[in-house]
Design a protein around this motif. Structure first.
Motif, PDB file in Angstrom:
ATOM      1  N   GLU A 221      37.506  12.459  13.388  1.00  0.00           N
ATOM      2  CA  GLU A 221      36.563  12.429  14.499  1.00  0.00           C
ATOM      3  C   GLU A 221      36.803  13.545  15.490  1.00  0.00           C
ATOM      4  N   VAL A 222      35.737  13.894  16.198  1.00  0.00           N
ATOM      5  CA  VAL A 222      35.806  14.760  17.378  1.00  0.00           C
ATOM      6  C   VAL A 222      35.202  13.945  18.509  1.00  0.00           C
ATOM      7  N   ASP A 223      35.963  13.756  19.571  1.00  0.00           N
ATOM      8  CA  ASP A 223      35.576  12.814  20.627  1.00  0.00           C
ATOM      9  C   ASP A 223      35.550  13.502  21.984  1.00  0.00           C
ATOM     10  N   HIS A 224      34.344  13.669  22.537  1.00  0.00           N
ATOM     11  CA  HIS A 224      34.179  14.181  23.899  1.00  0.00           C
ATOM     12  C   HIS A 224      33.548  13.123  24.798  1.00  0.00           C
ATOM     13  N   LEU A 225      33.553  11.875  24.331  1.00  0.00           N
ATOM     14  CA  LEU A 225      32.906  10.801  25.089  1.00  0.00           C
ATOM     15  C   LEU A 225      33.647  10.517  26.387  1.00  0.00           C
ATOM     16  N   ILE A 226      32.877  10.341  27.423  1.00  0.00           N
ATOM     17  CA  ILE A 226      33.415   9.862  28.702  1.00  0.00           C
ATOM     18  C   ILE A 226      32.834   8.468  28.919  1.00  0.00           C
ATOM     19  N   ILE A 227      33.671   7.465  28.748  1.00  0.00           N
ATOM     20  CA  ILE A 227      33.211   6.081  28.852  1.00  0.00           C
ATOM     21  C   ILE A 227      33.377   5.615  30.294  1.00  0.00           C
ATOM     22  N   GLU A 228      32.269   5.313  30.914  1.00  0.00           N
ATOM     23  CA  GLU A 228      32.277   4.843  32.297  1.00  0.00           C
ATOM     24  C   GLU A 228      31.689   3.443  32.360  1.00  0.00           C
ATOM     25  N   GLU A 229      32.487   2.512  32.857  1.00  0.00           N
ATOM     26  CA  GLU A 229      32.022   1.143  33.040  1.00  0.00           C
ATOM     27  C   GLU A 229      31.866   0.894  34.540  1.00  0.00           C
ATOM     28  N   PRO A 230      30.664   0.579  34.989  1.00  0.00           N
ATOM     29  CA  PRO A 230      30.430   0.426  36.424  1.00  0.00           C
ATOM     30  C   PRO A 230      31.234  -0.722  37.016  1.00  0.00           C
ATOM     31  N   SER A 231      31.756  -0.490  38.197  1.00  0.00           N
ATOM     32  CA  SER A 231      32.446  -1.542  38.947  1.00  0.00           C
ATOM     33  C   SER A 231      31.508  -2.023  40.046  1.00  0.00           C
ATOM     34  N   ILE A 232      31.126  -3.294  39.974  1.00  0.00           N
ATOM     35  CA  ILE A 232      30.063  -3.823  40.837  1.00  0.00           C
ATOM     36  C   ILE A 232      30.638  -4.910  41.752  1.00  0.00           C
ATOM     37  N   GLN A 233      30.330  -4.803  43.013  1.00  0.00           N
ATOM     38  CA  GLN A 233      30.810  -5.792  43.995  1.00  0.00           C
ATOM     39  C   GLN A 233      29.732  -6.839  44.247  1.00  0.00           C
ATOM     40  N   LEU A 234      30.133  -8.088  44.189  1.00  0.00           N
ATOM     41  CA  LEU A 234      29.201  -9.189  44.413  1.00  0.00           C
ATOM     42  C   LEU A 234      29.791 -10.144  45.440  1.00  0.00           C
ATOM     43  N   GLU A 235      29.037 -10.383  46.505  1.00  0.00           N
ATOM     44  CA  GLU A 235      29.445 -11.328  47.552  1.00  0.00           C
ATOM     45  C   GLU A 235      28.808 -12.685  47.267  1.00  0.00           C
ATOM     46  N   LEU A 236      29.630 -13.737  47.310  1.00  0.00           N
ATOM     47  CA  LEU A 236      29.135 -15.074  46.990  1.00  0.00           C
ATOM     48  C   LEU A 236      28.029 -15.511  47.955  1.00  0.00           C
ATOM     49  N   ASN A 237      28.189 -15.243  49.240  1.00  0.00           N
ATOM     50  CA  ASN A 237      27.162 -15.642  50.222  1.00  0.00           C
ATOM     51  C   ASN A 237      25.849 -14.917  49.972  1.00  0.00           C
ATOM     52  N   GLU A 238      25.939 -13.631  49.669  1.00  0.00           N
ATOM     53  CA  GLU A 238      24.728 -12.858  49.404  1.00  0.00           C
ATOM     54  C   GLU A 238      24.042 -13.349  48.130  1.00  0.00           C
ATOM     55  N   LEU A 239      24.848 -13.713  47.116  1.00  0.00           N
ATOM     56  CA  LEU A 239      24.296 -14.264  45.883  1.00  0.00           C
ATOM     57  C   LEU A 239      23.486 -15.526  46.167  1.00  0.00           C
ATOM     58  N   ASN A 240      24.063 -16.446  46.914  1.00  0.00           N
ATOM     59  CA  ASN A 240      23.361 -17.696  47.230  1.00  0.00           C
ATOM     60  C   ASN A 240      22.137 -17.455  48.105  1.00  0.00           C
ATOM     61  N   LYS A 241      22.247 -16.481  48.997  1.00  0.00           N
ATOM     62  CA  LYS A 241      21.108 -16.156  49.857  1.00  0.00           C
ATOM     63  C   LYS A 241      19.950 -15.615  49.030  1.00  0.00           C
ATOM     64  N   ARG A 242      20.267 -14.751  48.082  1.00  0.00           N
ATOM     65  CA  ARG A 242      19.219 -14.149  47.255  1.00  0.00           C
ATOM     66  C   ARG A 242      18.577 -15.172  46.316  1.00  0.00           C
ATOM     67  N   LEU A 243      19.385 -16.059  45.750  1.00  0.00           N
ATOM     68  CA  LEU A 243      18.876 -16.999  44.756  1.00  0.00           C
ATOM     69  C   LEU A 243      18.395 -18.310  45.352  1.00  0.00           C
ATOM     70  N   GLY A 244      18.707 -18.548  46.630  1.00  0.00           N
ATOM     71  CA  GLY A 244      18.325 -19.820  47.229  1.00  0.00           C
ATOM     72  C   GLY A 244      19.128 -20.979  46.672  1.00  0.00           C
TER      73      GLY A 244
END
Length: 806
Positions: A403-426
């Motif tokens: 193999e020849v590998d030039h891949l840059i694997i990026e996994e997003p890091s996402i912040q989630l606030e519990l209060n905001e989650l409940n506010k958005r979903l009701g």
């Protein structure tokens, strides 16, 4: 995506669940199941038979008389298939069996020989002919595996399976493979998942490049390429289980090697390609952009002409495959293939999408690459395929993955606030519930107080921001479990803007005037975009990737597509057409776009045929200029702008030079009305057609004074009628403006009520009759003061060359 219920059970234990229950759960979880296909099309009474003897029918050249063991007995069956022979395991429909279409098998006598059943082809069992292997397309199907004689044939043919048809939105490309669907189902039901375990038996060599080397010239278009060489394979039909799974997914089996690559494509979502190692012609794999005008014969037998934007897989010299789209015929795996070069790569989605579109060539491979595949599965898929090829076709794996590998694997890091989650979903979801949901989804996360730091997995490219996580929590929690609540907090009463109110008023007026609203394409051809555009020195807005030349340019006028509407109606014997459209036109002052183009809302109308002049009397007359002029004047009156409107004769491209008027409000041009030029009517295949186009944005942006009501006058008005003789070229509107400007405060209204041309008038003259109303709401006027004012009007008219008609 077609998903076999029985295949899915290999990854998730669904023994307690029916296919219909899974479909309902997935649909409620956000992945719509369009249909559940029952592979059994009403077949019963079919078994596995063994042909002990096959002889020529004594009375028919194309028939054979067979002795077939069906387990419980040996029966005689007359068969006309060209490929029937002794020693075969076949599908037998016994006497009393039922085939698709409620076709019942009965004891029969064919040319004097008794036939106790029927040896079946796959098509006769309701299987689509495009899924049947070529060797069985014109004859009966024979089992390649050892199957028990007399056993029910339905399970062996996978006809007891159910197939779920997934209607996937573009963001859920993770479910374009069986593992993705397995992850989804295991998350919805909180069930464990069993992933394939791969153990390669590799013949280690000191120098991996002894068999193959890899070189990548464009790291952006092809950041990763891996290759495995498998030697001494035996190309043959696939085992029955593999054939069944491919056919359930809508893919025709070809051979064990090719079928494995398709199988892994469906399982992992990673497209693979198998080259014939000898026909590839080199131990060096080079991926590069094609040369201008370079050609390659693809697997579908079509010679493709490539461009410098197309990525190809080469043997160092010539293209062997169009990367991510389709392989080449020259290096195709065939029956005599002994050595395999197996490709596993990651290609840039935008490059694959562009190549596929430009070549008019879509494949299962390109459909997945252009949506994006899981970069972490590429190596695993290659090893899975190599293992299966070794199991099913024999041979030895000559080297580990090169193999020849030039891949840059990026996994997003996402912040989630519990209060905001409940506010958005009701909701009032607890922290523990959210933790369990992320565990069900198999999302890696860290917890800091009530804040979740979630890592978006590469298999789920749709997980990028907090809102994506809100949706995941909601669908796993269950949309049906979200309570219905009223919104809280301060609210304001909604209302329409002044522009929206006026826009609706325009639509209602035109509909009331007898015009039908139409909606046409905003995209058009460059030729149509040139015609009837507003007089603005602008450039056309061309699409970067148009679907066709007819839809390659943003429209600059509403008129050309109204012609299409009229012509469509005329061709269907609807000769009376009156239509209007409210829509935007697009222009730009740039030759190469660097900003948003100008979008301008316009209104256009077109009429042809007869017009009801007095609807209560049912009278009709042919449409003319004055019908359209009256509609426009009525529209402007409705908007409170009639007093500022003027018509003046003018010319417009494509319009009749003597029957076209330019409209102006307070001296500013807002559009035009008139008859279409006879040549244009001929070119567009139209009858006498009148049309107009106005700048609606300008019209509706003019501030209009509020309507004020006045008390009816207590004092009488005095009316004076005058008939003026003027040159035919003098517009009536010009005389009307002169009367208004010199009439003074006592002049309340002016009305043109007669036009006369002909006998008793000089050549080139016409007579225009106006009615002038004088009124003072505070007192009764005297003849003397009205006469004085009237004389000033006549004097001003005389200066315009108008004389009183005697």
């Amino acid at each position: 995506m077609l998903v076999s219920y029985k295949w899915l059970q290999e990854y998730v234990d669904l023994s307690e669940l029916k296919a219909s229950e899974i479909a309902e759960k997935m649909t409620r979880g956000g992945i719509e199941i369009d249909f559940i296909h029952e592979l059994n099309k009403g077949v019963s009474g079919i078994v596995v038979g063994y042909v002990q003897e096959c002889k020529q029918h004594p009375n028919a050249d194309k028939l054979n008389v067979c002795k077939v063991d069906i387990g419980e007995e040996i029966v005689q069956i007359v068969c006309g298939a060209p490929n029937v022979a002794a020693g075969q395991h076949v599908i037998v429909a016994k006497v009393g069996a039922v085939l698709p279409g409620n076709f019942k098998i009965k004891k029969a006598k064919l040319r004097g020989e008794v036939s106790m059943g029927m040896i079946c082809s796959l098509q006769e069992l309701g299987i689509d002919s495009k899924l049947v292997q070529k060797e069985y397309a014109e004859g009966i199907y024979t089992f390649s595996d050892e199957v028990p004689v007399g056993s029910d044939a339905l399970p062996h043919l996978n006809l007891d399976d159910h197939v779920l048809e997934l209607d996937l939105t573009p963001n859920r490309s993770d479910c374009l493979n069986m593992l993705g669907v397995a992850y989804e189902v295991s998350s919805l039901y909180s069930l464990p998942i069993q992933l394939p375990q791969v153990q390669l038996d590799v013949k280690e060599v000191q120098n991996k490049s002894e068999h193959v080397s890899v070189q990548i010239e464009d790291e952006v278009a092809n950041p990763y390429y891996g290759a495995i060489v498998i030697k001494d394979v035996q190309v043959a039909p696939s085992p029955l289980w593999l054939q069944n799974r491919l056919m359930a997914a809508g893919i025709r089996p070809i051979s064990n090697v090719v079928d494995v690559t398709n199988y892994v494509l469906l399982e992992y979502g990673q497209p693979l390609h198998a080259f014939d190692y000898e026909r590839f012609g080199s131990t060096s794999v080079v991926t590069r952009k094609a040369k201008k005008g370079e050609t390659m014969l693809s697997l579908d037998g079509v010679e493709r002409t490539l461009t410098e934007d197309h990525l190809v897989i080469t043997n160092g010299e010539e293209p062997m495959a169009i990367a991510g789209v389709m392989g080449g015929e020259k290096s195709e795996v065939q029956e005599d293939t002994k050595n395999i070069l197996l490709e596993a790569a990651y290609f840039d989605p935008s490059n694959i999408r562009k190549t596929s579109r430009e070549l008019g060539l879509r494949s299962d491979s390109s459909a997945r690459f252009e949506k994006g595949v899981d970069v972490k599965r590429t190596r695993a898929a290659a090893k899975r395929a190599a293992e299966l090829i070794q199991q099913l076709a024999g041979g030895e794996i000559a080297n580990e993955l090169v193999e020849v590998d030039h891949l840059i694997i990026e996994e997003p890091s996402i912040q989630l606030e519990l209060n905001e989650l409940n506010k958005r979903l009701g909701l009032m979801v607890t922290q523990a519930e959210v933790v369990n949901i992320f565990k069900q989804l198999r999302f890696e996360f860290e917890l800091h107080g009530d804040t979740f730091i979630v890592t978006g997995p590469t298999r789920r490219q749709d997980i990028q921001i907090a809102e994506d996580l809100y949706e995941e929590v909601a669908r796993i929690y269950g949309y049906d479990n979200i309570p219905t609540t009223l919104p809280e907090g301060a609210t304001i009463q909604g209302h329409l803007t002044d522009y929206q109110i006026k826009r609706r008023k325009v639509r209602r007026y035109l509909q009331g005037a007898g015009l039908n609203e139409v909606l046409t394409y905003s995209l058009t051809s460059p030729e149509k975009a040139k015609g009837f555009a507003m007089d603005v020195p602008m450039h056309q807005v061309r699409l970067a990737m148009p679907m066709s030349e007819e839809r390659s340019t943003m429209r600059t006028s509403l008129i050309p597509h109204l012609f299409d509407v009229i012509r469509y109606n005329l061709n269907r014997k609807n000769d009376q057409v009156a239509v209007f459209e409210i829509g935007s036109v697009f222009n730009t002052d740039e030759q190469v776009l660097s900003k948003q183009p100008t979008e301008q809302e316009m209104i256009a109308f077109a009429i042809t045929g007869l017009w009801e002049e007095h609807s209560w009397q049912g009278e009709k007359k042919a449409v003319d200029f004055y019908v359209l002029k009256g509609i426009v004047e009525g529209l402007l009156t409705e908007l409170g702008l009639a007093g500022s409107l003027t018509f003046s004769q003018g010319t417009k491209p494509g319009m009749h030079p003597g029957r076209t008027a330019i409209l102006a409000l307070n001296g500013q041009e807002i559009g035009y009305v008139g008859q279409v030029h006879p040549q244009t009517e001929k070119d567009e295949d139209l009858k006498a057609t009148y049309l107009g186009q106005l700048d609606l944005l300008h019209l509706l942006s003019i501030a209009v004074e509020s309507v004020t009501y006045e008390q009816l006058p207590r004092f009488p008005a005095m009316v004076r009628d005058i008939a003026l003789v003027v040159n035919k070229e003098v517009p009536a509107g010009q005389l009307e403006q002169t009367i208004i400007s010199t009439g003074g405060e006592l002049l309340k209204s002016v009305r043109l009520f007669d036009l006369y041309e002909g006998e008793h008038l000089e050549e080139g003259k016409k007579s225009l009759a106006f009615s002038l109303t004088y009124l003072d709401p505070e007192r009764t006027l005297t003849d003397e003061e009205v006469t004085n004012q009237h004389e000033q009007v006549l004097a001003a008219l005389a200066e315009q060359g108008a004389t009183l008609r005697s």
